[in-house]
Scaffold this active site. Structure first.
Site, PDB file in Angstrom:
ATOM      1  N   TYR A   3       1.265  44.374  32.040  1.00 33.47           N
ATOM      2  CA  TYR A   3       0.058  43.851  32.698  1.00 33.47           C
ATOM      3  C   TYR A   3      -1.062  44.908  32.687  1.00 33.47           C
ATOM      4  CZ  TYR A   3      -2.858  41.700  36.354  1.00 33.47           C
ATOM      5  OH  TYR A   3      -3.893  41.136  37.067  1.00 33.47           O
TER       6      TYR A   3
ATOM      7  N   SER B 266      -8.942  43.560  35.922  1.00 32.21           N
ATOM      8  CA  SER B 266      -8.251  43.881  37.180  1.00 32.21           C
ATOM      9  C   SER B 266      -8.562  45.341  37.492  1.00 32.21           C
ATOM     10  CB  SER B 266      -6.742  43.710  36.985  1.00 32.21           C
ATOM     11  OG  SER B 266      -6.015  44.381  37.988  1.00 32.21           O
TER      12      SER B 266
HETATM   13  P1  NAD Z   1      -3.175  32.182  39.217  1.00 31.54           P
HETATM   14  O1  NAD Z   1      -1.752  32.287  38.849  1.00 31.54           O
HETATM   15  O2  NAD Z   1      -3.578  31.216  40.255  1.00 31.54           O
HETATM   16  O3  NAD Z   1      -4.083  31.897  37.951  1.00 31.54           O
HETATM   17  C1  NAD Z   1      -3.709  32.109  36.625  1.00 31.54           C
HETATM   18  C2  NAD Z   1      -3.939  30.804  35.873  1.00 31.54           C
HETATM   19  O4  NAD Z   1      -3.741  31.035  34.471  1.00 31.54           O
HETATM   20  C3  NAD Z   1      -2.941  29.709  36.288  1.00 31.54           C
HETATM   21  O5  NAD Z   1      -3.655  28.514  36.551  1.00 31.54           O
HETATM   22  C4  NAD Z   1      -2.046  29.556  35.078  1.00 31.54           C
HETATM   23  O6  NAD Z   1      -1.532  28.246  34.906  1.00 31.54           O
HETATM   24  C5  NAD Z   1      -3.010  29.941  33.950  1.00 31.54           C
HETATM   25  N1  NAD Z   1      -2.313  30.320  32.723  1.00 31.54           N
HETATM   26  C6  NAD Z   1      -1.246  31.146  32.599  1.00 31.54           C
HETATM   27  N2  NAD Z   1      -0.888  31.216  31.310  1.00 31.54           N
HETATM   28  C7  NAD Z   1      -1.730  30.420  30.607  1.00 31.54           C
HETATM   29  C8  NAD Z   1      -1.851  30.081  29.244  1.00 31.54           C
HETATM   30  N3  NAD Z   1      -1.018  30.565  28.318  1.00 31.54           N
HETATM   31  N4  NAD Z   1      -2.843  29.245  28.877  1.00 31.54           N
HETATM   32  C9  NAD Z   1      -3.703  28.726  29.803  1.00 31.54           C
HETATM   33  N5  NAD Z   1      -3.629  29.017  31.117  1.00 31.54           N
HETATM   34  C10 NAD Z   1      -2.650  29.850  31.503  1.00 31.54           C
HETATM   35  O7  NAD Z   1      -3.607  33.659  39.638  1.00 31.54           O
HETATM   36  P2  NAD Z   1      -5.071  34.312  39.785  1.00 31.54           P
HETATM   37  O8  NAD Z   1      -4.905  35.424  40.716  1.00 31.54           O
HETATM   38  O9  NAD Z   1      -6.103  33.302  40.061  1.00 31.54           O
HETATM   39  O10 NAD Z   1      -5.280  34.945  38.340  1.00 31.54           O
HETATM   40  C11 NAD Z   1      -6.437  34.737  37.555  1.00 31.54           C
HETATM   41  C12 NAD Z   1      -6.790  36.015  36.820  1.00 31.54           C
HETATM   42  O11 NAD Z   1      -7.182  37.007  37.754  1.00 31.54           O
HETATM   43  C13 NAD Z   1      -5.643  36.629  35.997  1.00 31.54           C
HETATM   44  O12 NAD Z   1      -6.137  37.076  34.756  1.00 31.54           O
HETATM   45  C14 NAD Z   1      -5.195  37.791  36.852  1.00 31.54           C
HETATM   46  O13 NAD Z   1      -4.611  38.824  36.105  1.00 31.54           O
HETATM   47  C15 NAD Z   1      -6.533  38.216  37.454  1.00 31.54           C
HETATM   48  N6  NAD Z   1      -6.413  39.050  38.650  1.00 31.54           N
HETATM   49  C16 NAD Z   1      -5.894  38.538  39.808  1.00 31.54           C
HETATM   50  C17 NAD Z   1      -5.788  39.356  40.930  1.00 31.54           C
HETATM   51  C18 NAD Z   1      -5.233  38.868  42.224  1.00 31.54           C
HETATM   52  O14 NAD Z   1      -5.016  39.705  43.141  1.00 31.54           O
HETATM   53  N7  NAD Z   1      -4.981  37.588  42.420  1.00 31.54           N
HETATM   54  C19 NAD Z   1      -6.217  40.693  40.849  1.00 31.54           C
HETATM   55  C20 NAD Z   1      -6.724  41.171  39.660  1.00 31.54           C
HETATM   56  C21 NAD Z   1      -6.836  40.341  38.577  1.00 31.54           C
END
Ligand code: NAD
Length: 261
Positions: free
Chosen positions: A158, A145
């Site tokens: 986080y 991130s």
């Molecule tokens: P999201 O909530 O749609 O995706 C996260 C996924 O991880 C979900 O499907 C959830 O069920 C799964 N998950 C959570 N705990 C788990 C576990 N213990 N075992 C297996 N799966 C698990 O949100 P996203 O934005 O798609 O996030 C994906 C990644 O991107 C994350 O690591 C997040 O930190 C990172 N990220 C997102 C953003 C943003 O703005 N959306 C920005 C920076 C980084």
């Protein structure tokens, strides 16, 4: 599209929603064989599997909690049993929860660290073990991130997990470069996914986030999936140990944009 990706085997954690889902769909378009990991959303995972098959790839859905070592082993075994290899490991699963640091309990801290940081470690280390044992010159992509370098009040667990992923990525890249295994991270800025759904449903909050992005908009998950595809492909064959920020300029100190300072 990257022709060398066709037929390659990928595991993507947290692939039933958001960025993980977008990467899974993109890998399907690249005609890859994809293990779609999910924690609890089986229906969503099945839809992703179906979409990958329709795009010309192959896919299976596997339930596994990334914070559990036995689950991670099972996930990687599933790639071998179903598709005979593991070429690309995407450690994408992540969680976040707003809590002021002085009110954060050890349980709150451990929950985020165990999924985001320990889950990424388990995925990366188990994938690398598999690649070494099977002589695969594969790659690992860790979902970091912008908060691996931008401090984030109320989200100290986080931000610490993502800062840890940065150092983990660099260390593993250095350790396994001689074996031809590449380890990189992606640093998304603000992306329109379920993790942010509540926040971005408030137009005031959404507008204040957009102000922090020099390019002026919140990106869609496929704008991160294209970065993952490039990192996985041979076009990036000399790239290891980096975090590739896909953030519309968020890490460029936007408050200096008009020449202040
Ligand atoms: P999201 O909530 O749609 O995706 C996260 C996924 O991880 C979900 O499907 C959830 O069920 C799964 N998950 C959570 N705990 C788990 C576990 N213990 N075992 C297996 N799966 C698990 O949100 P996203 O934005 O798609 O996030 C994906 C990644 O991107 C994350 O690591 C997040 O930190 C990172 N990220 C997102 C953003 C943003 O703005 N959306 C920005 C920076 C980084």
């Amino acid at each position: 599209m990257y022709s060398d990706l066709a037929g390659k085997v990928a595991v993507i954690t947290g692939a039933a929603t958001g960025i993980g889902k977008a990467i899974a769909l993109r890998f399907g378009q690249e005609k890859m064989k994809v293990v779609v990991d999910y924690r609890s959303k089986q229906e969503h995972a099945s839809e992703v599997v179906q979409a990958i098959k329709e795009a010309g790839g192959e896919a299976i859905a596997v339930q596994a909690d990334v914070s559990k070592e036995e689950d991670m082993k099972r996930l990687i075994e599933a790639a071998h049993t179903s598709f005979g290899s593991l070429d690309v490991m995407v450690n994408n699963a992540g969680i976040q929860k707003e809590i002021p640091s002085h009110e954060m309990r050890l349980d709150d801290w451990n929950k985020v660290i165990s999924v985001n940081l320990s889950g990424t470690f388990l995925g990366a280390s188990q994938a690398i073990k598999y690649m070494l044992e099977n002589d695969v010159k594969g790659c690992v992509i860790n979902m970091s991130s912008v908060h691996e370098i931008i401090p984030w009040p109320h989200f100290v667990h986080y931000a610490s997990s993502k800062g840890g992923i940065r150092m983990m990525t660099q260390t593993l890249a250095l350790e396994y470069a001689p074996k031809g295994i590449r380890v990189n991270a992606i640093g998304p800025g603000a992306i329109n996914t379920p993790i942010n759904a509540e926040k971005f449903s408030d137009p005031g909050v959404k507008a204040s986030v957009e102000k922090m992005i020099p390019m002026g908009y919140i990106a869609e998950p496929d704008e991160i999936a294209s970065v993952a595809a490039w990192l996985a492909s041979q076009e990036a064959k000399y790239v290891t140990g980096i975090t590739l920020y896909a953030d519309g300029g968020m890490t460029l100190y936007p408050s200096f944009q008009a020449g202040q300072g």
